[in-house]
Design a protein around this motif. Structure first.
Motif, PDB file in Angstrom:
ATOM      1  N   TYR A 144       0.833  -1.203   0.000  1.00  0.00           N
ATOM      2  CA  TYR A 144       0.000   0.000   0.000  1.00  0.00           C
ATOM      3  C   TYR A 144       0.867   1.253   0.000  1.00  0.00           C
ATOM      4  O   TYR A 144       0.657   2.177  -0.791  1.00  0.00           O
ATOM      5  N   TRP A 145       1.885   1.286   0.864  1.00  0.00           N
ATOM      6  CA  TRP A 145       2.699   2.488   1.005  1.00  0.00           C
ATOM      7  C   TRP A 145       3.711   2.657  -0.113  1.00  0.00           C
ATOM      8  O   TRP A 145       4.082   3.788  -0.455  1.00  0.00           O
ATOM      9  N   ILE A 146       4.199   1.578  -0.677  1.00  0.00           N
ATOM     10  CA  ILE A 146       5.078   1.710  -1.847  1.00  0.00           C
ATOM     11  C   ILE A 146       4.390   2.553  -2.908  1.00  0.00           C
ATOM     12  O   ILE A 146       4.950   3.515  -3.456  1.00  0.00           O
ATOM     13  N   ASN A 147       3.144   2.227  -3.194  1.00  0.00           N
ATOM     14  CA  ASN A 147       2.431   2.917  -4.259  1.00  0.00           C
ATOM     15  C   ASN A 147       1.987   4.315  -3.855  1.00  0.00           C
ATOM     16  O   ASN A 147       1.932   5.211  -4.705  1.00  0.00           O
ATOM     17  N   GLU A 170      12.556   1.371   0.550  1.00  0.00           N
ATOM     18  CA  GLU A 170      12.733   0.636   1.799  1.00  0.00           C
ATOM     19  C   GLU A 170      11.585  -0.352   2.016  1.00  0.00           C
ATOM     20  O   GLU A 170      11.807  -1.496   2.435  1.00  0.00           O
ATOM     21  N   ASN A 171      10.357   0.082   1.729  1.00  0.00           N
ATOM     22  CA  ASN A 171       9.227  -0.842   1.835  1.00  0.00           C
ATOM     23  C   ASN A 171       9.355  -1.993   0.843  1.00  0.00           C
ATOM     24  O   ASN A 171       9.039  -3.148   1.163  1.00  0.00           O
ATOM     25  N   ALA A 172       9.816  -1.694  -0.361  1.00  0.00           N
ATOM     26  CA  ALA A 172       9.996  -2.746  -1.369  1.00  0.00           C
ATOM     27  C   ALA A 172      11.098  -3.718  -0.960  1.00  0.00           C
ATOM     28  O   ALA A 172      10.987  -4.935  -1.188  1.00  0.00           O
ATOM     29  N   ARG A 173      12.164  -3.209  -0.363  1.00  0.00           N
ATOM     30  CA  ARG A 173      13.263  -4.078   0.075  1.00  0.00           C
ATOM     31  C   ARG A 173      12.788  -5.104   1.098  1.00  0.00           C
ATOM     32  O   ARG A 173      13.251  -6.250   1.106  1.00  0.00           O
ATOM     33  N   GLN A 174      11.845  -4.696   1.950  1.00  0.00           N
ATOM     34  CA  GLN A 174      11.368  -5.576   3.005  1.00  0.00           C
ATOM     35  C   GLN A 174      10.487  -6.710   2.474  1.00  0.00           C
ATOM     36  O   GLN A 174      10.294  -7.709   3.158  1.00  0.00           O
ATOM     37  N   ILE A 175       9.939  -6.553   1.280  1.00  0.00           N
ATOM     38  CA  ILE A 175       9.040  -7.592   0.732  1.00  0.00           C
ATOM     39  C   ILE A 175       9.490  -8.012  -0.665  1.00  0.00           C
ATOM     40  O   ILE A 175       8.672  -8.244  -1.562  1.00  0.00           O
ATOM     41  N   ARG A 176      10.792  -8.139  -0.867  1.00  0.00           N
ATOM     42  CA  ARG A 176      11.309  -8.490  -2.190  1.00  0.00           C
ATOM     43  C   ARG A 176      10.807  -9.840  -2.672  1.00  0.00           C
ATOM     44  O   ARG A 176      10.774 -10.101  -3.874  1.00  0.00           O
ATOM     45  N   ASP A 177      10.440 -10.713  -1.731  1.00  0.00           N
ATOM     46  CA  ASP A 177       9.943 -12.026  -2.139  1.00  0.00           C
ATOM     47  C   ASP A 177       8.506 -11.978  -2.626  1.00  0.00           C
ATOM     48  O   ASP A 177       7.998 -12.960  -3.177  1.00  0.00           O
ATOM     49  N   SER A 237      -1.891  -8.757  -3.648  1.00  0.00           N
ATOM     50  CA  SER A 237      -0.733  -7.878  -3.785  1.00  0.00           C
ATOM     51  C   SER A 237      -1.061  -6.709  -4.702  1.00  0.00           C
ATOM     52  O   SER A 237      -0.797  -5.545  -4.375  1.00  0.00           O
ATOM     53  N   TRP A 238      -1.629  -7.010  -5.846  1.00  0.00           N
ATOM     54  CA  TRP A 238      -1.966  -5.955  -6.803  1.00  0.00           C
ATOM     55  C   TRP A 238      -3.089  -5.076  -6.283  1.00  0.00           C
ATOM     56  O   TRP A 238      -3.078  -3.858  -6.485  1.00  0.00           O
ATOM     57  N   LEU A 239      -4.052  -5.663  -5.582  1.00  0.00           N
ATOM     58  CA  LEU A 239      -5.181  -4.881  -5.076  1.00  0.00           C
ATOM     59  C   LEU A 239      -4.738  -3.860  -4.039  1.00  0.00           C
ATOM     60  O   LEU A 239      -5.167  -2.700  -4.070  1.00  0.00           O
ATOM     61  N   PHE A 240      -3.875  -4.253  -3.110  1.00  0.00           N
ATOM     62  CA  PHE A 240      -3.397  -3.290  -2.123  1.00  0.00           C
ATOM     63  C   PHE A 240      -2.491  -2.241  -2.768  1.00  0.00           C
ATOM     64  O   PHE A 240      -2.478  -1.082  -2.338  1.00  0.00           O
ATOM     65  N   SER A 241      -1.741  -2.634  -3.792  1.00  0.00           N
ATOM     66  CA  SER A 241      -0.930  -1.662  -4.529  1.00  0.00           C
ATOM     67  C   SER A 241      -1.828  -0.629  -5.195  1.00  0.00           C
ATOM     68  O   SER A 241      -1.584   0.589  -5.112  1.00  0.00           O
ATOM     69  N   ARG A 242      -2.873  -1.091  -5.834  1.00  0.00           N
ATOM     70  CA  ARG A 242      -3.808  -0.193  -6.525  1.00  0.00           C
ATOM     71  C   ARG A 242      -4.533   0.713  -5.528  1.00  0.00           C
ATOM     72  O   ARG A 242      -4.750   1.896  -5.790  1.00  0.00           O
ATOM     73  N   LEU A 243      -4.885   0.154  -4.384  1.00  0.00           N
ATOM     74  CA  LEU A 243      -5.606   0.931  -3.376  1.00  0.00           C
ATOM     75  C   LEU A 243      -4.768   2.115  -2.906  1.00  0.00           C
ATOM     76  O   LEU A 243      -5.265   3.250  -2.827  1.00  0.00           O
ATOM     77  N   GLY A 244      -3.501   1.895  -2.600  1.00  0.00           N
ATOM     78  CA  GLY A 244      -2.640   2.986  -2.173  1.00  0.00           C
ATOM     79  C   GLY A 244      -2.468   4.046  -3.243  1.00  0.00           C
ATOM     80  O   GLY A 244      -2.510   5.248  -2.964  1.00  0.00           O
ATOM     81  N   ARG A 245      -2.296   3.611  -4.466  1.00  0.00           N
ATOM     82  CA  ARG A 245      -2.112   4.551  -5.571  1.00  0.00           C
ATOM     83  C   ARG A 245      -3.334   5.440  -5.761  1.00  0.00           C
ATOM     84  O   ARG A 245      -3.231   6.656  -5.940  1.00  0.00           O
ATOM     85  N   LEU A 246      -4.528   4.848  -5.707  1.00  0.00           N
ATOM     86  CA  LEU A 246      -5.755   5.598  -5.963  1.00  0.00           C
ATOM     87  C   LEU A 246      -6.080   6.583  -4.843  1.00  0.00           C
ATOM     88  O   LEU A 246      -6.551   7.698  -5.088  1.00  0.00           O
TER      89      LEU A 246
END
Length: 327
Positions: A10-13, A92-99, A154-163
Motif C-alpha cells: 500500500y505504502w510503496i504505491n 525501503e518498503n519494497a526491500r522488506q518484501i522483495r519475495d 498484492s496488486w489490489l493493495f498496490s492499486r488501493l494505495g495509488r488511488l
C-alpha cells in the motif's frame, strides 16, 4: 506477516504516486513561470500548501524564493514528503518484501532510488529534465507493476494505495487554485488567470483529455467539474473513488454478516456523494469546504483501512483463500 506485506504494498504505491505528483506540480509551475508576464506573482508557495507541509517549510527553509521551494519539494532530506524522501521510503518498503513483488518492480524502484542520490548525473541536468526523468521513472514503475504482478491481493493493495494518494493530490491542487490563487476581480478571465487554469490541468496530466472531453473554453467550473466529477478520466476524484470502492470490494470478497461497518459505510457514502452531485451545487455551497471535507474523508478512509488490514488484531479480515495470499 500478511498484515506487514499488505501495509508495505500500500505504502510503496502511495509514496511513488506522491513523488510523481510533486514532480508534475513543480515541472508545470516552472514552465508556467516562463509564460507569466513580467512582474507577475509566481505561484511557488502554494505548491507547498498543496503538499500540506507549509509549517515544516517555514521552519526549515532559509527563504521563500523559487529555488528554496524547489529544493524543499524535490531533494530536501528533512522533508519526509520530498521526492527524494518518498522514493527512499518506497524503496525501503519494497526491500522488506522483495519475495512478494516481482524482480522487475524491485529493479525499477531500486534503480530510481540510486539515480537520485547526491552527486548522480540527474542533478547535472536542467531542472525540467530532472523532473521529467523522475516522473517517467514513477510512471514506469506503475507500468511494470501492472504488467508483471498477478491480480491477487498484492496488486489490489498496490492499486488501493495509488488511488487514495491520487484522489488526495488531485483535490489538493484544485483547492490551491480555487482558494489560494484566486485572482483579483480585474484579473478574472485575463491572460494570467487562463494560464493558471491551463497549468492546473497540465499538473494533473489532464489538459488534452479536458480539451477532448469538454470541447469548450477553459472556465473554472468546467475545469473543476472535469477534475472532480469526470467518471472516466483516471486522475479525477470520482474515477479514483470508483476504483477505491471496487478494489475494497474485491479485497473483502465475502460479505461480513450484519450491518455494514464504518469502512463499508464510508466507502459507499464517498462514492455516492461524488457520483451524484453537480459542479454548480458544489461551487454554490463552497468548493473549498467540499474539498476540505473530501480530504478529511480520505484521511478517515485511510485510517479505517489501516485498522482493518494493517494491524495484527484484524488479520482475520484479509481473505484466507490461498489463491489470494500475499506471501
Amino acid at each position: 506477516m500478511l498484515s506487514r506485506v499488505a501495509d508495505s504494498l500500500y505504502w510503496i504505491n502511495r509514496y511513488v504516486e506522491r513523488a510523481e505528483n510533486i514532480s508534475r506540480f513543480v515541472e508545470v509551475s516552472e514552465a508556467m513561470a516562463l509564460d507569466c508576464p513580467p512582474g507577475s506573482a509566481e505561484p511557488w508557495l502554494p505548491l507547498v500548501d498543496a503538499s500540506g507541509d507549509r509549517d515544516l517549510f517555514d521552519r526549515l527553509a532559509v527563504g521563500q524564493n523559487p529555488k528554496d521551494v524547489i529544493r524543499f519539494l524535490v531533494s530536501d532530506h528533512e522533508n519526509p514528503n520530498s521526492i527524494v524522501s518518498c522514493i527512499a521510503m518506497a524503496r525501503e518498503n519494497a526491500r522488506q518484501i522483495r519475495d512478494v513483488i516481482t524482480t522487475e518492480m524491485w529493479e525499477q524502484i531500486n534503480g530510481l532510488y540510486w539515480s537520485l542520490q547526491d552527486g548522480e548525473a540527474i542533478w547535472q541536468e536542467p531542472e525540467q529534465e530532472q523532473l521529467r526523468d523522475i516522473r517517467r521513472g514513477c510512471q514506469l514503475f506503475y507500468g511494470i507493476t501492472d504488467a508483471t504482478l498477478s491480480r491477487d491481493l498484492s496488486w489490489l493493495f498496490s492499486r488501493l494505495g495509488r488511488l487514495i494518494e491520487r484522489a488526495d493530490k488531485t483535490s489538493r491542487i484544485l483547492d490551491v487554485k480555487y482558494f489560494l490563487l484566486l485572482p483579483s476581480p480585474e484579473e478574472v478571465g485575463g491572460v494570467l488567470d487562463e494560464l493558471q487554469w491551463i497549468a492546473l490541468l497540465r499538473s494533473a496530466g489532464a489538459y488534452q483529455m479536458f480539451r477532448q472531453s469538454m470541447q469548450e473554453a477553459i472556465a473554472p467550473s468546467a475545469v473543476a467539474s472535469f477534475l472532480l466529477l469526470d467518471p472516466i478520466f483516471p486522475r479525477s476524484v470520482r474515477c479514483c473513488l470508483q476504483g477505491i470502492s471496487d478494489t475494497l470490494q474485491q479485497i473483502q470478497r465475502q460479505p461480513v454478516p450484519g450491518p455494514p461497518d464504518d469502512l463499508e459505510c464510508l466507502r459507499g457514502q464517498l462514492l455516492a456523494r461524488w457520483s451524484y452531485v453537480r459542479i454548480d451545487a458544489l461551487i454554490g455551497s463552497g468548493l473549498h469546504e467540499a474539498i476540505d471535507h473530501l480530504q478529511s474523508d480520505l484521511n478517515r478512509l485511510h485510517q479505517l483501512i489501516h485498522e482493518r488490514y494493517f494491524t495484527l488484531a484484524d488479520l482475520r479480515s484479509i481473505p484466507a483463500d490461498p489463491a489470494c495470499a500475499l506471501s
